[in-house]
Design a protein around this motif. Structure first.
Motif, PDB file in Angstrom:
ATOM      1  N   GLY A  32       0.816  -1.216   0.000  1.00  0.00           N
ATOM      2  CA  GLY A  32       0.000   0.000   0.000  1.00  0.00           C
ATOM      3  C   GLY A  32       0.851   1.268   0.000  1.00  0.00           C
ATOM      4  O   GLY A  32       1.888   1.326   0.657  1.00  0.00           O
ATOM      5  N   VAL A  33       0.360   2.259  -0.723  1.00  0.00           N
ATOM      6  CA  VAL A  33       1.042   3.558  -0.782  1.00  0.00           C
ATOM      7  C   VAL A  33       1.114   4.174   0.617  1.00  0.00           C
ATOM      8  O   VAL A  33       2.151   4.688   1.051  1.00  0.00           O
ATOM      9  CB  VAL A  33       0.260   4.496  -1.733  1.00  0.00           C
ATOM     10  N   GLY A  34      -0.006   4.077   1.349  1.00  0.00           N
ATOM     11  CA  GLY A  34      -0.087   4.657   2.701  1.00  0.00           C
ATOM     12  C   GLY A  34       0.916   4.017   3.646  1.00  0.00           C
ATOM     13  O   GLY A  34       1.480   4.692   4.513  1.00  0.00           O
ATOM     14  N   GLY A  35       1.122   2.730   3.478  1.00  0.00           N
ATOM     15  CA  GLY A  35       2.062   2.011   4.342  1.00  0.00           C
ATOM     16  C   GLY A  35       3.472   2.554   4.175  1.00  0.00           C
ATOM     17  O   GLY A  35       4.176   2.826   5.154  1.00  0.00           O
ATOM     18  N   PHE A  36       3.885   2.732   2.936  1.00  0.00           N
ATOM     19  CA  PHE A  36       5.231   3.284   2.681  1.00  0.00           C
ATOM     20  C   PHE A  36       5.338   4.700   3.240  1.00  0.00           C
ATOM     21  O   PHE A  36       6.354   5.067   3.819  1.00  0.00           O
ATOM     22  CB  PHE A  36       5.551   3.285   1.186  1.00  0.00           C
ATOM     23  N   GLU A  37       4.258   5.472   3.030  1.00  0.00           N
ATOM     24  CA  GLU A  37       4.273   6.852   3.552  1.00  0.00           C
ATOM     25  C   GLU A  37       4.484   6.835   5.051  1.00  0.00           C
ATOM     26  O   GLU A  37       5.317   7.548   5.604  1.00  0.00           O
ATOM     27  CB  GLU A  37       2.947   7.553   3.230  1.00  0.00           C
TER      28      GLU A  37
END
Ligand code: FAD
Length: 398
Positions: free
Chosen positions: A48-53
């Motif tokens: 997920g994009v949010g996880g990396f963020e």
């Protein structure tokens, strides 16, 4: 050889925690059995994009694709598409991603011992990690971190490997017809009992794989590729070089600490109950592990100090994972007919809206809770007898 911390396993969790501890000034040794970090890696690579963020990891050249939609194929093969038209997840080159983390750990001062297999661990005030390979011998350490994947030797030797229940997976790289921005999910007991199959584009190729609670995953993957009505038409050519198998541990089935030992990543069974994804969760929990290891190394890395790690993990993910494990248990019991009925509710506009409003790639708790509101209607459609089967399954989850 002597170190403050020996980390067994140079996967993402091991390199991440190794880098964090080396940055804090500890003497860190990472032991990895393979000659190259990230090779082999058996993974669909969807994160997920949010996880990396949240983890503060900036997307790099290891991003192979961006996913905006999921297409779910129930056993009826009538696809259901879900999208918010924004990038939800990346498809990554796992080997390259793992190497970036390994390089960061090394440049922070961690020593990476490649081509060295940990063959024994003796836990004590001065723990001994026995390795065989280019540095055959023993390493003494105040703290041992098991980052050695699902069948972790560190977990076994420390008495933390209680559940040997795994999901068996197989994946192959193929040339296939696929939308570059979609992850496809295939459900059905004859192809992937207890889990699901997937197809996702990753650069020039597509990754097709499945997880199963029964049978031989490679044979099932072959069957999936050849006989599944949708997949068999999409897949043009199998690049057999890239076939791999892997295990996913029973989510949150292990105590991740004991006296002078921490487990991180798959070794700790820190994986999402519904999808088996472990990269974000593993790294998110590894951050806590680094924090608690630091406290332990500054005083004594005893059980009392290290226990806080598990408390931090439970505080962040506990409730969500409890719900996820229950939902997964019910899902594992479902017949194809019930899967068709249950997924059929996603065709209703109101339910689709609910899903899209509550979906979070990395955290599934709010979606499960929102869908629970749809239960009465679903129970009516499934009928009392079938519902009772699932209630019994739910009650059997400890
Ligand atoms: C088919 C498949 C698809 C997946 N797809 C996804 C996905 O799309 N998204 C996602 O988030 N997750 C996915 N996962 C899960 C993900 O791959 C894992 O959660 C992740 O790799 C865990 O990282 P880790 O560092 O804990 O362990 P690993 O990546 O397993 O690394 C462990 C390392 O330890 C080393 N090691 C093991 N034993 C020893 C030993 N005795 N001595 C020395 N070294 C040792 C291994 O060589 C390895 O390098 C998938 C898993 C499978 C099987």
């Amino acid at each position: 050889m002597r170190a403050d911390v020996v980390i067994v396993g140079g996967g993402p969790a091991g390199c991440f925690v190794g880098g964090s501890l080396a940055k804090r000034g500890f003497d860190v040794v990472v032991v990895e059995e393979h000659g190259e970090v990230g090779n082999p890696a058996c993974c669909a690579g969807i994160v997920g994009v949010g996880g990396f963020e949240e983890l503060g990891i900036k997307p790099g050249s290891w991003v192979l694709g961006k996913l905006r939609r999921a297409v779910i194929y129930p056993p009826s093969n009538e696809p259901i598409e879900l999208t918010r038209e924004k990038v939800e997840a990346f498809v990554i080159n796992r080997a390259e991603f793992d190497r970036v983390l390994a390089r960061e750990a090394a440049s922070a001062g961690a020593t990476l011992l490649l081509k060295n297999r940990c063959v024994d661990v003796k836990i004590g005030r001065d723990s001994i990690v026995k390795i065989r390979g280019t540095h055959t011998g023993e390493i003494n350490a105040r703290l041992v971190i098991g980052a050695d994947g699902p069948s972790s030797i560190v977990a076994r030797k420390a008495g933390l490997l209680k559940s040997e229940r795994y999901l068996k997976c197989a994946q192959v790289e193929v040339i296939a017809e696929a939308r570059a921005d979609a992850a496809e999910v295939y459900l059905g007991r004859s192809f992937a009992p207890g889990f699901f199959g997937w197809l996702v584009q990753a650069g020039d190729v597509c990754r097709v794989g499945l997880g199963t609670t029964e049978g031989n995953p490679l044979q099932m993957l072959r069957f999936f590729l050849e006989k599944h009505l949708v997949i068999s038409k999409k897949v043009e050519k199998v690049r057999t070089l890239e076939i791999c198998t892997g295990l996913i541990p029973e989510p949150f089935s292990r105590k991740p600490y004991t006296n002078r030992v921490l487990l991180v990543g798959d070794a700790a069974a820190h994986v999402k109950p519904l999808t088996g994804g472990g990269i974000y969760i593993g790294l998110s929990c590894a951050k806590f592990a680094a924090e608690v290891a630091t406290r332990g190394l500054e005083a004594e890395p005893d059980e009392k100090t290290l226990r806080i790690y598990d408390q931090m993990v439970k505080e962040k993910f506990g409730r969500e994972f409890e719900l996820g494990v229950r939902a997964r248990r019910v899902f594992e019991m479902m017949s194809d007919e019930d899967l068709n009925t249950t997924l059929g509710i996603l065709k209703k506009d109101s339910v689709k809206k609910l899903v899209l409003e509550n979906f979070d790639f990395d955290h599934h708790g709010s979606l499960i809770r929102a869908l629970a509101a749809e239960l009465p209607g679903l129970l009516q459609e499934l009928g009392v007898k079938r519902v009772m089967k699932y209630v019994r399954g739910l009650l059997s989850v400890k």
